[in-house]
Design a protein around this motif. Structure first.
Motif, PDB file in Angstrom:
ATOM      1  N   ASP A 290     -16.124  15.426  26.837  1.00 52.18           N
ATOM      2  CA  ASP A 290     -15.206  15.519  27.968  1.00 52.18           C
ATOM      3  C   ASP A 290     -15.607  14.618  29.134  1.00 52.18           C
ATOM      4  N   ALA A 291     -16.807  14.053  29.079  1.00 56.47           N
ATOM      5  CA  ALA A 291     -17.273  13.186  30.166  1.00 56.47           C
ATOM      6  C   ALA A 291     -16.578  11.826  30.092  1.00 56.47           C
ATOM      7  N   ALA A 292     -16.451  11.182  31.229  1.00 54.03           N
ATOM      8  CA  ALA A 292     -15.831   9.856  31.280  1.00 54.03           C
ATOM      9  C   ALA A 292     -16.629   8.876  30.425  1.00 54.03           C
ATOM     10  N   GLY A 293     -15.905   7.977  29.763  1.00 58.43           N
ATOM     11  CA  GLY A 293     -16.543   7.026  28.868  1.00 58.43           C
ATOM     12  C   GLY A 293     -17.606   6.186  29.537  1.00 58.43           C
ATOM     13  N   GLU A 294     -17.347   5.727  30.766  1.00 60.58           N
ATOM     14  CA  GLU A 294     -18.326   4.872  31.441  1.00 60.58           C
ATOM     15  C   GLU A 294     -19.589   5.646  31.799  1.00 60.58           C
ATOM     16  N   ARG A 295     -19.441   6.943  32.082  1.00 62.40           N
ATOM     17  CA  ARG A 295     -20.627   7.747  32.379  1.00 62.40           C
ATOM     18  C   ARG A 295     -21.435   8.002  31.114  1.00 62.40           C
ATOM     19  N   ARG A 296     -20.752   8.232  30.003  1.00 64.86           N
ATOM     20  CA  ARG A 296     -21.459   8.431  28.738  1.00 64.86           C
ATOM     21  C   ARG A 296     -22.180   7.155  28.318  1.00 64.86           C
ATOM     22  N   GLU A 297     -21.547   6.027  28.539  1.00 66.90           N
ATOM     23  CA  GLU A 297     -22.182   4.740  28.203  1.00 66.90           C
ATOM     24  C   GLU A 297     -23.418   4.513  29.062  1.00 66.90           C
ATOM     25  N   GLN A 298     -23.302   4.841  30.348  1.00 65.26           N
ATOM     26  CA  GLN A 298     -24.458   4.707  31.223  1.00 65.26           C
ATOM     27  C   GLN A 298     -25.587   5.626  30.770  1.00 65.26           C
ATOM     28  N   ALA A 299     -25.232   6.838  30.346  1.00 66.38           N
ATOM     29  CA  ALA A 299     -26.239   7.781  29.865  1.00 66.38           C
ATOM     30  C   ALA A 299     -26.956   7.240  28.637  1.00 66.38           C
ATOM     31  N   HIS A 300     -26.223   6.561  27.743  1.00 66.07           N
ATOM     32  CA  HIS A 300     -26.846   5.944  26.563  1.00 66.07           C
ATOM     33  C   HIS A 300     -27.975   5.006  27.001  1.00 66.07           C
ATOM     34  N   GLY A 301     -27.694   4.176  27.998  1.00 66.26           N
ATOM     35  CA  GLY A 301     -28.706   3.248  28.485  1.00 66.26           C
ATOM     36  C   GLY A 301     -29.900   3.959  29.097  1.00 66.26           C
ATOM     37  N   GLU A 302     -29.640   5.023  29.865  1.00 59.55           N
ATOM     38  CA  GLU A 302     -30.724   5.789  30.485  1.00 59.55           C
ATOM     39  C   GLU A 302     -31.619   6.415  29.415  1.00 59.55           C
ATOM     40  N   ILE A 303     -31.027   6.915  28.342  1.00 56.96           N
ATOM     41  CA  ILE A 303     -31.787   7.546  27.261  1.00 56.96           C
ATOM     42  C   ILE A 303     -32.709   6.528  26.592  1.00 56.96           C
ATOM     43  N   THR A 304     -32.142   5.380  26.242  1.00 61.13           N
ATOM     44  CA  THR A 304     -32.937   4.338  25.582  1.00 61.13           C
ATOM     45  C   THR A 304     -34.092   3.898  26.462  1.00 61.13           C
ATOM     46  N   GLU A 305     -33.804   3.684  27.751  1.00 59.73           N
ATOM     47  CA  GLU A 305     -34.839   3.239  28.679  1.00 59.73           C
ATOM     48  C   GLU A 305     -35.937   4.293  28.826  1.00 59.73           C
ATOM     49  N   ALA A 306     -35.529   5.549  28.935  1.00 54.94           N
ATOM     50  CA  ALA A 306     -36.515   6.620  29.092  1.00 54.94           C
ATOM     51  C   ALA A 306     -37.430   6.719  27.883  1.00 54.94           C
ATOM     52  N   LEU A 307     -36.859   6.679  26.698  1.00 55.66           N
ATOM     53  CA  LEU A 307     -37.656   6.831  25.479  1.00 55.66           C
ATOM     54  C   LEU A 307     -38.587   5.644  25.259  1.00 55.66           C
ATOM     55  N   GLU A 308     -38.160   4.469  25.674  1.00 53.31           N
ATOM     56  CA  GLU A 308     -38.980   3.275  25.462  1.00 53.31           C
ATOM     57  C   GLU A 308     -40.073   3.124  26.521  1.00 53.31           C
ATOM     58  N   ASP A 309     -39.751   3.489  27.776  1.00 55.07           N
ATOM     59  CA  ASP A 309     -40.628   3.096  28.875  1.00 55.07           C
ATOM     60  C   ASP A 309     -41.192   4.225  29.733  1.00 55.07           C
ATOM     61  N   TYR A 310     -40.534   5.392  29.773  1.00 52.87           N
ATOM     62  CA  TYR A 310     -40.858   6.361  30.821  1.00 52.87           C
ATOM     63  C   TYR A 310     -41.499   7.657  30.337  1.00 52.87           C
ATOM     64  N   LEU A 311     -41.902   7.706  29.083  1.00 51.75           N
ATOM     65  CA  LEU A 311     -42.576   8.896  28.572  1.00 51.75           C
ATOM     66  C   LEU A 311     -43.947   8.498  28.025  1.00 51.75           C
TER      67      LEU A 311
END
Length: 327
Positions: A290-311
């Motif tokens: 139900d979330a807006a497509g652009e927000r879901r796309e942004q979340a995809h990027g945040e997830i990838t960045e977090a898993l690669e760099d921030y944990l």
């Protein structure tokens, strides 16, 4: 933007003069504009979610307090009738808007090593000036997502591009939880501070010092745990630890009278909780049909960045702890 800019000018009584949007952008929590009215400059924010006016008032009070104690911060602008948050007309997209005074400076996101000393000095100034509070830190900074919820998120992520990376970090999430359990919520003393001082939330002023922006997450904190969180978010990228920059930041922090002092792995509880809670939130958002497509796309990027760099692993945190132990 012209109609919205005019509405902001009127709603917040920003005065006369040429009106211009200088730059705009999108953060994890909302859209942001740099608005110029004559010679005056403002930051205009439109959060994605509903805003709690009481929370904004507490933020505004803290910023006024810090400004009165010599810290340059983006203090808020009120409407003529004393409001800090105003509903945007549906014709202009709806939602809410808030305005603060613009803080000039340049991005330091890609210069974290170069500004190690100014970072330590800034954090020390914030901790020294911060008002003491009896309120405990929020659960976002003291409690991790339960193990069963992580299991569910991993299962729901099957078929998503981040699933493999998330599954590979399951062991680290378990190790984090053990550290957070040992740390507990903390016993204080607590102060009211920024809580989210990552590189995107700071600017370099013309004199080379740093300024903290985006105070929406401000609240009670343990200075030691915020120091640990700041060192990780500025000087650790995945398993790469900038030992020299950490030592320089801590040395500058101590020189300026910062009260925090790292003593053990449990001091990293704040960053472990905030990074994993943010990751879980972004996964839920990305999976929300139900979330807006652009927000879901942004979340995809945040997830990838977090898993690669921030944990970072616990071994990386041990290196941070070692580098922070100055003579």
């Amino acid at each position: 933007m012209d109609d919205f800019g005019e509405w902001v000018r009127d709603a917040f009584a920003l005065g006369a003069g040429p009106l211009a949007r200088v730059v705009g952008g999108r953060g994890a929590d909302g859209d942001i504009w740099h608005l110029r009215v004559g010679e005056r400059e403002y930051a205009v924010k439109r959060p994605f979610r509903a805003v709690d006016a009481d929370v904004v008032h507490r933020e505004a009070e803290l910023l006024e307090y810090l400004a009165a104690h010599g810290v340059e911060v983006p203090t808020h602008v009120m409407t003529a009738d004393g409001r800090l948050v105003v509903e945007v007309p549906d014709a202009l997209g709806g939602g809410n808007a808030r305005v603060s005074r613009w803080v000039a400076g340049t991005s330091v996101t890609d210069q974290t090593s170069e500004v190690a000393e100014p970072l330590g000095a800034l954090l020390a100034r914030l901790h020294r000036a911060a008002p003491v509070t009896q309120d405990p830190p929020r659960a976002w900074y003291t409690t991790m997502v339960p193990t069963d919820e992580w299991t569910e998120l991993i299962e729901r992520s099957v078929g998503q591009p981040w699933h493999g990376a998330l599954l590979a970090r399951e062991g680290d999430l378990t190790a984090y939880a053990e550290v957070v359990d040992r740390a507990g919520p903390g016993t204080g003393p607590f102060v009211r501070g920024h809580c989210d001082l990552h590189p995107d939330n700071a600017l370099a002023a013309p004199d080379g010092s740093l300024r903290a922006l985006d105070w929406e997450d401000c609240g009670p904190l343990d200075p030691t745990r915020e120091l640990a969180k700041t060192l990780v978010q500025w000087h650790v990228l995945g398993e790469d630890v900038d030992d020299t920059a950490i030592a320089r930041t801590v040395a500058a922090y101590r020189k300026e009278g910062g009260p925090g002092m790292l003593a053990g792995t449990t001091d990293f509880a704040m960053v472990l909780c905030s990074e994993t809670n943010f990751l879980a939130h972004q996964i839920r958002l990305a999976l929300d049909g139900d979330a807006a497509g652009e927000r879901r796309e942004q979340a995809h990027g945040e997830i990838t960045e977090a898993l690669e760099d921030y944990l970072p692993s616990l071994s990386a945190l041990d290196r941070v702890l070692d580098a922070a132990q100055l003579p």
